[in-house]
Design a protein around this motif. Structure first.
Motif, PDB file in Angstrom:
ATOM      1  N   TYR A   1      -5.512   1.301   7.017  1.00 17.93           N
ATOM      2  CA  TYR A   1      -5.580   0.058   6.815  1.00 17.93           C
ATOM      3  C   TYR A   1      -5.197  -0.605   7.966  1.00 17.93           C
ATOM      4  O   TYR A   1      -5.598  -1.560   8.610  1.00 17.93           O
TER       5      TYR A   1
ATOM      6  N   GLY B   1      -7.914  -0.130  -3.779  1.00 19.77           N
ATOM      7  CA  GLY B   1      -7.220   0.533  -2.386  1.00 19.77           C
ATOM      8  C   GLY B   1      -7.161  -0.539  -1.535  1.00 19.77           C
ATOM      9  O   GLY B   1      -6.664  -1.717  -1.853  1.00 19.77           O
ATOM     10  N   ILE B   2      -7.407   0.050  -0.339  1.00 17.50           N
ATOM     11  CA  ILE B   2      -7.078  -0.879   1.027  1.00 17.50           C
ATOM     12  C   ILE B   2      -8.145  -2.013   0.973  1.00 17.50           C
ATOM     13  O   ILE B   2      -7.711  -3.126   1.696  1.00 17.50           O
TER      14      ILE B   2
ATOM     15  N   LEU C   1       0.413   3.255  -3.800  1.00 16.97           N
ATOM     16  CA  LEU C   1      -0.782   4.391  -3.630  1.00 16.97           C
ATOM     17  C   LEU C   1      -0.168   5.573  -3.052  1.00 16.97           C
ATOM     18  O   LEU C   1       0.920   5.466  -2.128  1.00 16.97           O
TER      19      LEU C   1
ATOM     20  N   ILE D   1      -4.652  -3.887  -5.282  1.00 15.44           N
ATOM     21  CA  ILE D   1      -4.740  -2.487  -4.779  1.00 15.44           C
ATOM     22  C   ILE D   1      -5.010  -1.418  -5.467  1.00 15.44           C
ATOM     23  O   ILE D   1      -5.523  -0.413  -5.057  1.00 15.44           O
TER      24      ILE D   1
ATOM     25  N   ASN E   1      -3.058   5.988   3.726  1.00 16.87           N
ATOM     26  CA  ASN E   1      -3.564   4.795   3.459  1.00 16.87           C
ATOM     27  C   ASN E   1      -3.224   3.750   4.489  1.00 16.87           C
ATOM     28  O   ASN E   1      -4.009   2.673   4.799  1.00 16.87           O
TER      29      ASN E   1
ATOM     30  N   ILE F   1       0.869  -1.153  -0.086  1.00 17.56           N
ATOM     31  CA  ILE F   1       0.043   0.115  -0.023  1.00 17.56           C
ATOM     32  C   ILE F   1       0.855   1.198   0.095  1.00 17.56           C
ATOM     33  O   ILE F   1       0.512   2.208  -0.856  1.00 17.56           O
TER      34      ILE F   1
END
Length: 486
Positions: A255, A388-389, A246, A384, A251, A242
């Motif tokens: 997470y 995303g998370i 990202l 991812i 994030n 992550i």
């Protein structure tokens, strides 16, 4: 199971106390005393250190548990333990040299998306070494069947110090940057105290004599690097990737909060594992497969009952819990649900890992693990960027589910043992029924009051059902001794 239950109970208490302190840190202090960027940075640094730790340890902590009971004389044990202390340096020294030479390239890669990471590369390396030698000295005490102090150090000590450091940040005694540097001191101090305790239990006598089964030990430790790396990659690669994939390192913080909530389910396994590991190795070394099979099924049902209860409390109260957190952290609800199911499955395997890593079949398991590592990284690379998370959580779930299924099938084929029984199905049905009854039942009060009331009702319904159906002999006896049930 007497010594298992006794030390597991003490370890469970210390582990939950540690998780309680960790909950305060993770859910409230980090989220309020550090900026989201620095919280994400801390999570990224510790994840990187966790991934590096098995390499730094050179598999020695596993080798101590597996081979210690095979040496009978004082001289052979001294030579064996001397080797165990020296072996990690074979990796640590060259990696340190390479790190110094290639520092700019490494920092540029790790900080590609988030420049805040660049000044903290060496902290990852230092913390990884401290973690590695902590596990080695902890294993040193485990083989003496002394696990309680080590568990306190593993679960409580560093979290309590981090609480104090976070308070120091709040009062402006430390800057956020100094806090990250101070983490190295925390993990280094923990390692030194564990070393002192291990040496009190059994003082080392350094001997450099020929060791029986040296080739077997070196092969095992080398392969355990892969095994440990696989385990840590499955646990921490999501947070690490992550941070890499990202552009907002915040994030990682969001997470990490969700993962921490789900990871509470793993506490009973971590507590029981400390004493199950040396016992499993002992049964395998003496080829007492009857006791091994009994330990396998009992550990599975006990962990399923206890972790199932924690799973219930999390699922039933997750909405109220997120009402207590800052709004920006509430996006991890799906992460909690998905990873909680994965952790429940993980606990239901009992001492499966201990059987595999201490048996003669560990090489095949490593092949599974290496394959799964590539699958895990691939899944994270796919999910991812898309989700995303939440994508990281889905990748973690699929990886854990696949890996655990392979391990269950393999133990069944080689030892003709399964961890599951009819009682396992009963526990799952009880969990589903309680969720169906209570999930949508909310009280019109403050979230904390709601959580307390719902938890009391869930405890009474779940606990009484488990007791009346006599799902677990050990847990039923424990309830009889400590609760007014007669």
């Amino acid at each position: 199971m007497g010594i298992v239950i006794a030390q597991s109970f003490k370890n469970t208490i210390s582990t939950y106390l540690g998780f309680g302190i960790g909950a305060i840190n993770t859910l409230f202090l980090y989220t309020n005393f550090l900026s989201d960027a620095y919280y994400g940075l801390v999570a990224f640094v510790l994840s990187a250190a966790n991934i590096m730790m098995p390499i730094m340890a050179f598999g020695v902590h596993n080798a101590i548990v597996k081979f210690y009971s095979t040496y009978k004389s004082r001289q052979s044990l001294d030579s064996f333990l001397t080797l165990m202390l020296i072996l990690p340096l074979i990796v640590i020294i060259p990696v340190g040299i390479i790190g110094c030479i290639s520092y700019d390239a490494i920092s540029s890669f790790l900080a590609a998306k988030n420049q805040i990471v660049e000044p903290y590369i060496w902290q990852m390396f230092a913390i990884a070494i401290a973690m590695a030698y902590f596990e080695i000295f902890y294993a040193w005490s485990k083989v003496q069947l002394q696990t309680v102090f080590g568990n306190v150090m593993k679960e409580i000590f560093h979290r309590a110090l981090i609480t104090m450091l976070l308070c120091a940040v709040y009062f402006n005694w430390l800057t956020a940057s100094q806090f990250v540097h101070a983490l190295v001191v925390v993990y280094g101090l923990r390692m030194l105290l564990m070393k002192l305790y291990a040496y009190v239990i059994r003082a080392p006598r350094f001997r450099f004599q020929k060791i029986a089964n040296l080739n077997q030990i070196l092969t095992y430790t080398s392969l355990m690097i892969i095994a440990g790396s696989v385990a840590m990659i499955i646990l921490d690669i999501d947070k690490f990737m992550i941070g890499l994939l990202l552009p907002q390192i915040e994030n990682v913080a969001y997470y990490s909060v969700a993962i921490f909530i789900a990871t509470v389910i793993a506490v009973p396994q971590r507590a029981m594992h400390q004493i199950m590991l040396p016992l499993t190795a002992q049964y395998l070394n003496t080829k007492d497969f009857k006791k091994l099979g009994d330990l396998y099924q009992r550990s599975s049902i006990n962990l399923l009952v206890i972790s199932g209860f924690i799973f219930l409390l999390i699922i039933l109260n997750i909405n109220q819990l997120y009402q207590l957190l800052p709004q920006k952290f509430t996006g991890g609800l799906i992460v909690v649900l998905v990873v909680s199911i994965a952790k429940l499955y993980d606990n239901a395997l009992g001492n499966n890992n201990a059987i595999l890593f201490n048996s003669d079949y560990y090489k095949m398991v490593l092949i599974f693990g290496v394959f799964l590592t590539f699958i895990t990284i691939l899944l994270n690379l796919i999910f991812i960027p898309l989700l995303g998370i939440n994508g990281a959580a889905i990748a973690t779930f699929l990886a854990i589910a696949l890996y655990n299924t392979l391990k269950v099938i393999y133990v069944k084929r080689k030892f003709n043992m399964l961890p599951f029984t009819v009682d396992s199905i009963k526990v799952l049905i009880i969990i589903l029924v309680v969720i169906a009854l209570l999930y949508f039942w909310d009280f019109p009060y403050h979230p904390i009051v709601n959580i307390v009331l719902k938890s009391i009702i869930a405890t009474l319904v779940y606990g009484s059902t488990i007791y009346l159906l006599k799902i677990s002999v050990e847990i039923t006896d424990l309830m009889k001794r400590n609760l007014p049930l007669n």
